[in-house]
Enzyme design. Structure first.
Site, PDB file in Angstrom:
ATOM      1  CB  CYS A 108      -0.896   0.001   1.225  1.00 57.50           C
ATOM      2  SG  CYS A 108       0.085  -0.126   2.726  1.00 57.50           S
ATOM      3  CB  CYS A 121      -1.892  -3.016   8.774  1.00 53.97           C
ATOM      4  SG  CYS A 121      -3.015  -2.946   7.367  1.00 53.97           S
TER       5      CYS A 121
HETATM    6  S1  FES Z   1      -3.258  -0.493   4.373  1.00 53.65           S
HETATM    7 FE1  FES Z   1      -1.160  -0.116   4.398  1.00 53.65          FE
HETATM    8  S2  FES Z   1      -0.525  -0.503   6.378  1.00 53.65           S
HETATM    9 FE2  FES Z   1      -2.633  -0.830   6.367  1.00 53.65          FE
END
Ligand code: FES
Lengths: 203, 140
Positions: free
Chosen positions: B37, B107
């Protein structure tokens, strides 16, 4: 059937886009609903499903990044799985996990995020810090340039992959594949940063 | 997506946000990223040189709610633990505590990575090479 096969293409990354477009239209015509109007419902439904798959295939192969990601997926690469597996290795061996993204990029990403936060805070208070704005503008240009550089880099990796495929060189294929994975990872950071900076500068 | 109450709590009242002096001998800094992400997390620990107990921990995370909650929880958990004990924390523990859904597992991985990276940095600075095992050795 994978997307490359739909268009009778080899699993190569350098794609002749005009030819791809032509064959997309040709295949689409064959599946056009008008041709199936008088056919049994099952056949109509099958043609419709095939046509939507064809659309997905075209959209994926047309786009350089989507095409690369798709090929990596065919090669069994799932980014998330990779990262988790690396953490598990670190846990059992006690050796530090090698970050997939180069440390200096992480450093830059972190710094830039700090500046962005400052900028947002200043804005909330109704202030505009010209120095900060200027710094962000400079950062934006730098990241934009890096982003364009990744495109050229990616294309050179495509050639490496394609050549390795031609000569059936497994080691070269793996090398090209891994290089593409790390390039795409770097790119996803750059893309996020560029997006965030743009947002901060606009509003 | 609905976050669990614990995530929301850590997200709204993050514990231990901040910075420790990076150049200090007793501070270890871990800077890690999630390529999935593009989020980044920095976790720092201050370690007692005699006892190897983590006396303070701070974090700063640019990322989603789960990443912020995971790192906030991680700082709470490592405080008061020895280096060896802190190394036994895994992302699965964090997932359980915060009831994270499968799409948010990376995460929590980030938070585990950050703990390890911070400890690794501290060890390097202090030339601690002793093999700190996964399991805390049972007394014989
Ligand atoms: S979506 Fe990237 S760390 Fe949670």
């Amino acid at each position: 059937m994978d997307y490359f096969h739909i268009f009778s293409l080899p699993t190569k990354l350098t794609v002749d886009l005009p030819a791809l477009e032509k064959s997309f239209y040709a295949l689409s015509r064959k599946l056009h609903p008008d041709r199936f109007a008088s056919r049994p419902a099952a056949e109509q439904a099958a043609a419709l499903a095939e046509s939507s798959n064809l659309n997905d295939a075209y959209r994926t192969l047309k786009d350089p990044i989507a095409r690369t990601e798709y090929l990596l997926k065919l090669e069994g690469i799932e980014l998330e799985e990779q990262s988790k597996a690396a953490t598990e290795v670190a846990r059992t061996t006690g050796v530090a996990k090698k970050q997939i993204v180069p440390p200096d990029l992480l450093e830059e990403a972190f710094e830039l995020n700090m500046q962005l936060e400052e900028m947002r805070m200043a804005k909330k208070m109704g202030e505009d810090d010209p120095q900060l704005r200027h710094d962000l503008q400079a950062a934006k240009s730098a990241f934009d340039a890096k982003m364009s550089a990744t495109q050229a880099e990616l294309e050179s990796l495509w050639s490496k992959w394609d050549a390795a495929l031609d000569t059936n060189n497994a080691a070269a294929k793996t090398a090209a594949r891994d290089a593409m994975v790390s390039l795409l990872n770097r790119r996803s950071y750059l893309r996020n940063l560029v997006r965030d900076v743009n947002e901060a500068l606009e509003t | 997506m609905a976050y669990s109450d614990k995530v929301v709590d850590h997200y709204e009242n993050p514990r231990n946000v901040g910075t420790l002096d990076k150049s200090s001998e007793s501070v270890g800094t871990g800077l890690v990223g999630a390529p999935e992400c593009g989020d980044v997390m920095r976790l720092q620990i201050r370690v007692n040189p005699e006892t190897h107990v983590i006396e303070d921990a701070k974090f700063k995370t640019f990322g989603c709610g789960s990443a912020i909650a995971s790192s906030s929880l991680a700082t709470e958990w490592v405080k008061g633990k020895t280096i060896a004990e802190a190394l036994t924390i895994t992302n699965t523990d964090i997932v359980k505590e915060l009831a994270l859904p499968p799409v948010k597992i990376h995460c929590s991985v980030l938070a585990e990575d950050a703990i390890r990276a911070a400890i690794g940095d501290w060890k390097k600075k202090n030339h601690v090479t002793e093999e700190v095992g996964v399991a805390v050795a049972a007394a014989h």
